[in-house]
Write an enzyme that holds these catalytic residues in place. Structure first.
Site, PDB file in Angstrom:
ATOM      1  CG  ASP A  88      42.113  37.433  33.384  1.00  0.00           C
ATOM      2  OD1 ASP A  88      43.020  37.275  32.559  1.00  0.00           O
ATOM      3  OD2 ASP A  88      42.202  38.201  34.361  1.00  0.00           O
ATOM      4  CG  ASP A 132      47.943  42.216  33.783  1.00  0.00           C
ATOM      5  OD1 ASP A 132      47.423  41.733  32.753  1.00  0.00           O
ATOM      6  OD2 ASP A 132      47.598  41.909  34.934  1.00  0.00           O
TER       7      ASP A 132
HETATM    8  C1  GLA Z   1      44.825  39.444  34.995  1.00  0.00           C
HETATM    9  C2  GLA Z   1      44.275  40.500  34.032  1.00  0.00           C
HETATM   10  C3  GLA Z   1      44.110  41.814  34.774  1.00  0.00           C
HETATM   11  C4  GLA Z   1      43.170  41.627  35.958  1.00  0.00           C
HETATM   12  C5  GLA Z   1      43.677  40.514  36.860  1.00  0.00           C
HETATM   13  C6  GLA Z   1      42.659  40.140  37.921  1.00  0.00           C
HETATM   14  O1  GLA Z   1      46.117  39.739  35.402  1.00  0.00           O
HETATM   15  O2  GLA Z   1      45.120  40.642  32.927  1.00  0.00           O
HETATM   16  O3  GLA Z   1      43.615  42.813  33.901  1.00  0.00           O
HETATM   17  O4  GLA Z   1      41.877  41.329  35.482  1.00  0.00           O
HETATM   18  O5  GLA Z   1      43.972  39.327  36.119  1.00  0.00           O
HETATM   19  O6  GLA Z   1      43.118  39.124  38.759  1.00  0.00           O
END
Ligand code: GLA
Length: 376
Positions: A127, A184
């Site tokens: 990430d 996301d």
């Molecule tokens: C980010 C990523 C998500 C998830 C969260 C976890 O937002 O894009 O897919 O992994 O972190 O905290």
């Protein structure tokens, strides 16, 4: 070669967020096997954020699994997953902390990669939160790319910087096997649609060895879980899954697999759709938006073996006719050829077309076909 075709599996985040533990992960892995998902091509079980203690071990500097959530440690979970014939995935972050505020791998890349390899990890999602202000994101992905390669274990590298820093231009060079090319996803139609449409100009960057990742699927969540929001209808999920397949996107399920059943289970196991997704040539679809009214798309994708996939998507909120001229895809009237269509939903022959196709499609739904060229 890893990621010859788009990776397929399950990830804990969409449904469980921080509410993960050994039982949740192993029960989902068990359901995964019971439902025949491995036979359909799914293989990775990935634990997302929130698996570790809030701080590294003071002496060793290593990230430590939270013993309340994972009382037997990660090697145990990994062994149980491998025993089922599945592959095991984990999560870390290029920044100092993960997005949910657990230790990130910044400046610990090689040690962490070694730790993950010791767990028997086969996949790392990486990430992008809590980057130091002057740190260079590209360099951070290069570091983890090398760290994984030198870890002594073959580990699929799943980068996740949400499409920022023009990541499509450089991510392949870091050794990554897939990379999030969007923000996301949330479990509602608008979120999914925004993500899908944002990809049209980027699909040419997705290819064997490193695929554009449009985020974990919400198919089957029906509003339950962390990214649950309003939820989607079955038509919405058909469209989501169909788009991901037309795009050769990784198919990482995000629902509670223990509750996956009926239509939605059939959808994620649909052999024709998976074949479209997993086609070894991974060609981007040609996109057409002909016809009246907005938010309609037709995608035409060359498949290996002389076949094609043709998908009609009604992304609008009302029933519509979705039309296209086959000349958009290179079929000229003078060719003497016609496109013969077989519906992926039921395998039924849908017709033979030489120039124009128009299909009535309910709001948010789609029709997808496998096609051959024949004499007209
Ligand atoms: C980010 C990523 C998500 C998830 C969260 C976890 O937002 O894009 O897919 O992994 O972190 O905290």
């Amino acid at each position: 070669m890893l990621a010859k075709t788009p990776p397929m599996g399950w990830n804990s985040w969409n449904t469980f967020g921080s509410d993960i533990n050994e039982d949740v992960i192993l029960e989902n892995a068990e359901a995964f096997v019971r439902l025949g998902l491995p036979e359909a091509g799914y293989e990775y079980i990935v634990i997302d954020d929130c698996w570790s203690m809030k701080e590294r071990d003071a002496k060793t500097g290593r990230i430590v699994p939270d013993p309340k959530k994972f009382p037997h440690g990660m090697k145990y979970v990994s062994d149980r997953i491998h025993e089922k014939g599945l592959k095991f995935g984990m999560y870390s972050c290029a920044g100092v902390r993960t997005c949910a505020d657990y230790p990130g791998s910044f400046d610990h890349e090689f040690l962490d990669a070694k730790t993950f390899a010791e767990y028997g990890c086969d996949y790392l999602k990486y990430d992008f939160c809590y980057m130091p202000e002057t740190a260079n994101g590209e360099l951070m992905y290069r570091r983890m790319g090398l760290a994984l390669k030198s870890s002594g274990r073959e580990i699929l590298f799943s980068a996740c910087n949400w499409g920022s820093d023009e990541v499509h231009k450089w991510i392949r060079s870091t050794g990554a096997h897939m990379y999030r090319s969007t923000g996301d996803i949330h479990d509602n139609f608008e979120s999914m649609k925004k993500i899908a449409l944002s990809q049209e100009k980027l699909l040419g960057y997705s290819a064997p060895g490193c695929f554009n990742d449009t985020d974990m699927l919400t198919v089957g969540m029906f509003g339950k879980g962390l990214v649950g929001t309003t939820g989607c209808t079955e038509a919405d999920y058909r469209t989501q899954f169909g788009l991901w397949c037309m795009f050769s996107a990784p198919l990482i399920l995000g629902c509670d697999v223990r509750k996956l059943s009926g239509e939605m289970l059939a959808l994620v196991k649909n052999k024709d759709l998976i074949r479209i997704d997993q086609d070894e040539e991974a060609r981007p679809p040609i996109e057409s938006h002909t016809g009246w009214g907005g938010d309609k798309r037709v995608y035409f994708k060359h498949l290996s073996g002389g076949e094609y996939a043709l998908g009609f998507f009604n992304l609008s909120d009302s029933d519509q006719r979705v039309q296209t001229n086959l000349t958009n895809f290179g079929l000229s009237a003078s060719s003497g050829l016609a496109l013969s269509l077989r519906d992926v939903a039921d395998g039924a022959h849908f017709g033979k077309f030489t120039d124009y196709i128009s299909i009535h499609i309910p709001a948010h739904d789609c029709r997808i076909f496998i096609c051959n060229l024949e004499n007209a």
